[in-house]
Design a protein around this motif. Sequence first.
Motif, mmCIF file in Angstrom:
data_model
loop_
_atom_site.group_PDB
_atom_site.id
_atom_site.type_symbol
_atom_site.label_atom_id
_atom_site.label_comp_id
_atom_site.label_asym_id
_atom_site.label_seq_id
_atom_site.Cartn_x
_atom_site.Cartn_y
_atom_site.Cartn_z
ATOM 1 N N PRO A 32 0.823 -1.202 0.000
ATOM 2 C CA PRO A 32 0.000 0.000 0.000
ATOM 3 C C PRO A 32 0.863 1.260 0.000
ATOM 4 C CG PRO A 32 -0.815 -1.591 1.608
ATOM 5 C CD PRO A 32 0.503 -2.111 1.126
ATOM 6 N N GLY A 33 0.455 2.232 -0.799
ATOM 7 C CA GLY A 33 1.183 3.486 -0.881
ATOM 8 C C GLY A 33 2.206 3.562 -1.998
ATOM 9 N N ARG A 85 -3.481 0.409 -3.116
ATOM 10 C CA ARG A 85 -4.197 0.444 -1.842
ATOM 11 C C ARG A 85 -4.458 -0.972 -1.355
ATOM 12 N NH1 ARG A 85 -5.374 5.661 -1.341
ATOM 13 N NH2 ARG A 85 -5.667 6.920 -3.228
ATOM 14 N N GLU A 86 -4.618 -1.105 -0.046
ATOM 15 C CA GLU A 86 -4.909 -2.400 0.560
ATOM 16 C C GLU A 86 -6.095 -3.052 -0.149
ATOM 17 O OE1 GLU A 86 -4.431 -5.442 3.533
ATOM 18 O OE2 GLU A 86 -3.201 -3.646 3.228
ATOM 19 N N ASP A 88 -6.110 -4.134 -3.288
ATOM 20 C CA ASP A 88 -5.998 -4.083 -4.744
ATOM 21 C C ASP A 88 -5.390 -5.381 -5.280
ATOM 22 O OD1 ASP A 88 -6.996 -1.499 -4.994
ATOM 23 O OD2 ASP A 88 -5.030 -0.550 -5.217
#
Length: 247
Positions: A32-33, A85-86, A88
């Motif tokens: 994430p990120g 993102r978490e 995905d």
Amino acid sequence: MTISTSEELAAMERVGALVGSVLSELRAAVAPGVTTEALDAIAARAFRRAGATSGPADLVGFPGTICISVNEEVVHGVPGGRVLREGDLVTLDVTPLLDGFCADAAVTVPVGKPSPAAAALLATTNRCLAGAVRAARAGDPLRHIGRATERTARAAGATIYTQFGGHGVGRTMHEPPGVANVHEPHVRTRMGDGLVLAIEPMLGLGRPELITRDDGWTVATADGSLSAHAEHTVVVRRGGGRVLTAA
């Protein structure tokens, strides 16, 4: 191409090993990120270290080193500012050129913990690829690859994006023959020993219709539903396909 010498086999093994190592490095970086552009930069550095170049960029003018597709994006996603993102699903599609040879593989991985539906889709897609690789047997009809893929996908209730399929590979990125992901009874071509194929089931959870984004490259599901893509470059052998691009 059809491998006919030990030198050709060794060259395909080298480029296949590069694909596997790059995919491993990319998988470790998915979180994430992270942006898809950052992942593309990792692939570009790995290619430079190996003395390789990007097949999509060099051969068809793709605006990135590798194709990176997220969630509803089925194939040919252009790397950029999209932030992972978490939950995905991100597809990493790696196709280098090295010393005059080319290999092609893709994997869809979850960002963090996937939803149950996404996890099931990933499992189905990977089973389709495994079955298709086993079906790549010298002397058998080429259509057996699509038959294996279709049986597994249909049994799981997954959508098959028939607009795309696998292909020959080796001296360049896309070579004959085309490899459908469904059974095509009319196809009479038989696979010869040493034939090199990129086998790549592409599956989803929604409708089969696809759209091309305004960037002219990214192909996505028309209804925004999740998709997944798995691919290996294999050599056709008597006992089934030999994978060249495993991590």
